[in-house]
Design a protein around this motif. Structure first.
Motif, PDB file in Angstrom:
ATOM      1  N   ALA A 173       0.839  -1.200   0.000  1.00  0.00           N
ATOM      2  CA  ALA A 173       0.000   0.000   0.000  1.00  0.00           C
ATOM      3  C   ALA A 173       0.872   1.248   0.000  1.00  0.00           C
ATOM      4  CB  ALA A 173      -0.920  -0.005   1.212  1.00  0.00           C
ATOM      5  N   ALA A 174       0.416   2.278  -0.689  1.00  0.00           N
ATOM      6  CA  ALA A 174       1.226   3.489  -0.843  1.00  0.00           C
ATOM      7  C   ALA A 174       1.478   4.177   0.486  1.00  0.00           C
ATOM      8  CB  ALA A 174       0.540   4.439  -1.817  1.00  0.00           C
ATOM      9  N   THR A 175       0.474   4.221   1.335  1.00  0.00           N
ATOM     10  CA  THR A 175       0.603   4.881   2.636  1.00  0.00           C
ATOM     11  C   THR A 175      -0.097   4.048   3.703  1.00  0.00           C
ATOM     12  OG1 THR A 175      -1.452   6.165   2.498  1.00  0.00           O
ATOM     13  CG2 THR A 175       0.527   7.128   1.466  1.00  0.00           C
ATOM     14  N   GLN A 176       0.246   4.323   4.948  1.00  0.00           N
ATOM     15  CA  GLN A 176      -0.437   3.654   6.037  1.00  0.00           C
ATOM     16  C   GLN A 176      -1.908   4.025   6.066  1.00  0.00           C
ATOM     17  OE1 GLN A 176       0.899   1.358   7.691  1.00  0.00           O
ATOM     18  NE2 GLN A 176      -0.708   0.940   9.193  1.00  0.00           N
ATOM     19  N   GLY A 177      -2.211   5.271   5.702  1.00  0.00           N
ATOM     20  CA  GLY A 177      -3.609   5.694   5.653  1.00  0.00           C
ATOM     21  C   GLY A 177      -4.405   4.907   4.635  1.00  0.00           C
ATOM     22  N   ASP A 178      -3.810   4.647   3.473  1.00  0.00           N
ATOM     23  CA  ASP A 178      -4.484   3.844   2.458  1.00  0.00           C
ATOM     24  C   ASP A 178      -4.766   2.440   2.977  1.00  0.00           C
ATOM     25  OD1 ASP A 178      -4.378   5.947   0.660  1.00  0.00           O
ATOM     26  OD2 ASP A 178      -2.604   5.189  -0.392  1.00  0.00           O
ATOM     27  N   PHE A 179      -3.778   1.869   3.651  1.00  0.00           N
ATOM     28  CA  PHE A 179      -3.945   0.518   4.175  1.00  0.00           C
ATOM     29  C   PHE A 179      -5.047   0.489   5.232  1.00  0.00           C
ATOM     30  CE2 PHE A 179      -2.930  -3.035   6.991  1.00  0.00           C
ATOM     31  CZ  PHE A 179      -2.753  -4.067   6.085  1.00  0.00           C
ATOM     32  N   GLU A 180      -5.030   1.434   6.137  1.00  0.00           N
ATOM     33  CA  GLU A 180      -6.034   1.461   7.198  1.00  0.00           C
ATOM     34  C   GLU A 180      -7.432   1.679   6.647  1.00  0.00           C
ATOM     35  OE1 GLU A 180      -4.574   4.374   9.919  1.00  0.00           O
ATOM     36  OE2 GLU A 180      -2.969   3.069  10.676  1.00  0.00           O
ATOM     37  N   ALA A 181      -7.549   2.456   5.575  1.00  0.00           N
ATOM     38  CA  ALA A 181      -8.860   2.666   4.956  1.00  0.00           C
ATOM     39  C   ALA A 181      -9.404   1.366   4.387  1.00  0.00           C
ATOM     40  CB  ALA A 181      -8.759   3.731   3.861  1.00  0.00           C
ATOM     41  N   MET A 182      -8.524   0.549   3.807  1.00  0.00           N
ATOM     42  CA  MET A 182      -8.981  -0.746   3.287  1.00  0.00           C
ATOM     43  C   MET A 182      -9.377  -1.685   4.417  1.00  0.00           C
ATOM     44  SD  MET A 182      -6.600  -1.487  -0.073  1.00  0.00           S
ATOM     45  CE  MET A 182      -5.011  -1.032   0.636  1.00  0.00           C
ATOM     46  N   VAL A 183      -8.633  -1.642   5.524  1.00  0.00           N
ATOM     47  CA  VAL A 183      -9.002  -2.452   6.682  1.00  0.00           C
ATOM     48  C   VAL A 183     -10.397  -2.064   7.160  1.00  0.00           C
ATOM     49  CG1 VAL A 183      -8.463  -2.942   9.104  1.00  0.00           C
ATOM     50  CG2 VAL A 183      -6.629  -2.877   7.408  1.00  0.00           C
ATOM     51  N   ALA A 184     -10.681  -0.760   7.174  1.00  0.00           N
ATOM     52  CA  ALA A 184     -11.971  -0.262   7.657  1.00  0.00           C
ATOM     53  C   ALA A 184     -13.107  -0.533   6.682  1.00  0.00           C
ATOM     54  CB  ALA A 184     -11.869   1.231   7.933  1.00  0.00           C
ATOM     55  N   ALA A 185     -12.790  -0.907   5.439  1.00  0.00           N
ATOM     56  CA  ALA A 185     -13.820  -1.081   4.413  1.00  0.00           C
ATOM     57  C   ALA A 185     -14.473  -2.457   4.432  1.00  0.00           C
ATOM     58  CB  ALA A 185     -13.214  -0.820   3.031  1.00  0.00           C
ATOM     59  N   GLY A 186     -14.111  -3.281   5.402  1.00  0.00           N
ATOM     60  CA  GLY A 186     -14.714  -4.603   5.486  1.00  0.00           C
ATOM     61  C   GLY A 186     -14.139  -5.603   4.516  1.00  0.00           C
ATOM     62  N   LEU A 187     -12.918  -5.355   4.047  1.00  0.00           N
ATOM     63  CA  LEU A 187     -12.231  -6.297   3.182  1.00  0.00           C
ATOM     64  C   LEU A 187     -11.566  -7.394   4.018  1.00  0.00           C
ATOM     65  CD1 LEU A 187     -10.556  -3.654   0.852  1.00  0.00           C
ATOM     66  CD2 LEU A 187     -12.308  -5.298   0.135  1.00  0.00           C
ATOM     67  N   PRO A 188     -11.294  -8.551   3.435  1.00  0.00           N
ATOM     68  CA  PRO A 188     -10.585  -9.592   4.181  1.00  0.00           C
ATOM     69  C   PRO A 188      -9.212  -9.099   4.634  1.00  0.00           C
ATOM     70  CG  PRO A 188     -11.593 -10.516   2.215  1.00  0.00           C
ATOM     71  CD  PRO A 188     -11.731  -9.029   2.107  1.00  0.00           C
ATOM     72  N   VAL A 189      -8.932  -9.262   5.919  1.00  0.00           N
ATOM     73  CA  VAL A 189      -7.711  -8.751   6.532  1.00  0.00           C
ATOM     74  C   VAL A 189      -6.986  -9.903   7.226  1.00  0.00           C
ATOM     75  CG1 VAL A 189      -6.732  -7.146   8.214  1.00  0.00           C
ATOM     76  CG2 VAL A 189      -8.791  -6.510   6.936  1.00  0.00           C
ATOM     77  N   VAL A 190      -5.685  -9.976   7.022  1.00  0.00           N
ATOM     78  CA  VAL A 190      -4.868 -10.958   7.725  1.00  0.00           C
ATOM     79  C   VAL A 190      -4.359 -10.334   9.011  1.00  0.00           C
ATOM     80  CG1 VAL A 190      -2.833 -12.445   7.629  1.00  0.00           C
ATOM     81  CG2 VAL A 190      -4.162 -12.000   5.539  1.00  0.00           C
ATOM     82  N   ARG A 191      -4.678 -10.969  10.118  1.00  0.00           N
ATOM     83  CA  ARG A 191      -4.150 -10.556  11.429  1.00  0.00           C
ATOM     84  C   ARG A 191      -3.225 -11.668  11.899  1.00  0.00           C
ATOM     85  NH1 ARG A 191      -9.278  -8.408  11.103  1.00  0.00           N
ATOM     86  NH2 ARG A 191      -9.417  -6.188  11.648  1.00  0.00           N
ATOM     87  N   ASP A 192      -1.957 -11.346  12.002  1.00  0.00           N
ATOM     88  CA  ASP A 192      -0.947 -12.368  12.220  1.00  0.00           C
ATOM     89  C   ASP A 192      -1.007 -12.924  13.635  1.00  0.00           C
ATOM     90  OD1 ASP A 192       1.394 -13.766  11.087  1.00  0.00           O
ATOM     91  OD2 ASP A 192       2.437 -12.803  12.743  1.00  0.00           O
ATOM     92  N   ALA A 193      -0.735 -14.232  13.727  1.00  0.00           N
ATOM     93  CA  ALA A 193      -0.747 -14.891  15.038  1.00  0.00           C
ATOM     94  C   ALA A 193       0.487 -14.571  15.859  1.00  0.00           C
ATOM     95  CB  ALA A 193      -0.874 -16.401  14.856  1.00  0.00           C
ATOM     96  N   GLY A 194       1.508 -14.011  15.228  1.00  0.00           N
ATOM     97  CA  GLY A 194       2.688 -13.589  15.980  1.00  0.00           C
ATOM     98  C   GLY A 194       3.696 -14.680  16.253  1.00  0.00           C
ATOM     99  N   PHE A 195       3.696 -15.757  15.474  1.00  0.00           N
ATOM    100  CA  PHE A 195       4.682 -16.820  15.691  1.00  0.00           C
ATOM    101  C   PHE A 195       6.095 -16.347  15.346  1.00  0.00           C
ATOM    102  CE2 PHE A 195       0.838 -19.523  14.799  1.00  0.00           C
ATOM    103  CZ  PHE A 195       0.747 -20.066  16.070  1.00  0.00           C
ATOM    104  N   THR A 196       6.228 -15.515  14.318  1.00  0.00           N
ATOM    105  CA  THR A 196       7.554 -15.068  13.887  1.00  0.00           C
ATOM    106  C   THR A 196       7.511 -13.624  13.418  1.00  0.00           C
ATOM    107  OG1 THR A 196       7.171 -15.830  11.607  1.00  0.00           O
ATOM    108  CG2 THR A 196       8.223 -17.387  13.110  1.00  0.00           C
ATOM    109  N   GLU A 197       8.586 -12.923  13.662  1.00  0.00           N
ATOM    110  CA  GLU A 197       8.931 -11.623  13.071  1.00  0.00           C
ATOM    111  C   GLU A 197       8.113 -10.428  13.555  1.00  0.00           C
ATOM    112  OE1 GLU A 197       9.715 -11.330   8.870  1.00  0.00           O
ATOM    113  OE2 GLU A 197      10.470 -13.388   8.754  1.00  0.00           O
ATOM    114  N   ILE A 198       6.807 -10.541  13.660  1.00  0.00           N
ATOM    115  CA  ILE A 198       5.990  -9.368  13.975  1.00  0.00           C
ATOM    116  C   ILE A 198       5.084  -9.637  15.171  1.00  0.00           C
ATOM    117  CG2 ILE A 198       6.058  -8.400  11.648  1.00  0.00           C
ATOM    118  CD1 ILE A 198       3.428  -9.645  11.069  1.00  0.00           C
TER     119      ILE A 198
END
Length: 219
Positions: A173-198
């Motif tokens: 995504a070009a900006t964090q704002g663009d990414f957050e807007a897509m998250v808010a739009a009800g699109l499928p979102v991956v929320r990581d389980a946190g096993f590695t890296e993040i």
């Protein structure tokens, strides 16, 4: 074996003399996952067990030369996409990998794009620009995003997608704002389980297509 303990192995071919481009590898991983979901074939029982609880864990490993030839000899299918080759294997218990896959390296896979990717065609799997992920981690996350998009699509949408070869575009995504807007739009979102890296719960990818807006898939 409880389905929650199953994991989907993905192996990316990285030859020293000709490594794949990063975007090609991410797209190939997503397409490999979609291929297995669309037509599991002889792996239907393993795929059903893996999917049944909604746990979609994936592990990406890398191989070259004889390692790659041994991986190809195991049950699975290979997806070739421009410069990349990714082999997807049927889900396996987390603690019972085939030996020739278990010995492959999993961490530190780094790939680059020599030039900016071309125009994206939907569905587009958008990476969170605020997160730094190794290529292997990003491949797994792109696979998650593709899977959530598949789950959120109806039969007609899947058929149209199939006619396009289950193609996806992967971009950041070009900006964090663009990414957050897509998250808010009800699109499928991956929320990581946190096993590695993040950090656990981090939003790593959003799947965007005209038919996906407002559909919050399982995650």
């Amino acid at each position: 074996m409880n389905a929650e303990l199953y994991v989907l192995p993905l192996v990316v071919r990285i030859e020293r003399a000709a490594p794949p481009e990063r975007t090609d590898a991410l797209e190939a991983a997503a397409m490999a996952v979609l291929s297995l979901l669309d037509d599991p074939g002889e792996f239907a029982d393993e795929v059903h067990a893996w999917e049944s609880t909604g746990k979609i864990r994936k592990v990406v490993r890398r191989a070259r030369g004889a390692e790659w030839r041994r991986a190809v000899a195991l049950p699975g299918r290979t997806i070739g996409h421009r410069t990349a080759e990714v082999r997807v294997h049927p889900p396996v218990p987390l603690d019972d990998w085939p030996r020739d896959l278990a010995r492959l390296q999993v961490s530190g896979t780094e790939l680059t794009d020599p030039a900016a990717p071309g125009p994206a065609e939907p569905p587009v799997l958008w990476a969170n620009p605020a997160l730094e992920m190794s290529a292997g981690k990003a491949m797994a996350q792109a696979g998650h995003a593709a899977q959530l998009a598949w789950w959120a699509s109806d039969a007609g949408e899947r058929a149209a997608w199939r006619e396009r070869g289950l193609a996806v575009s992967v971009r950041t995504a070009a900006t964090q704002g663009d990414f957050e807007a897509m998250v808010a739009a009800g699109l499928p979102v991956v929320r990581d389980a946190g096993f590695t890296e993040i950090e656990p719960g981090s939003c790593t990818f959003v799947a965007d297509a005209p038919w996906l807006a407002g559909r919050v898939a399982r995650s």
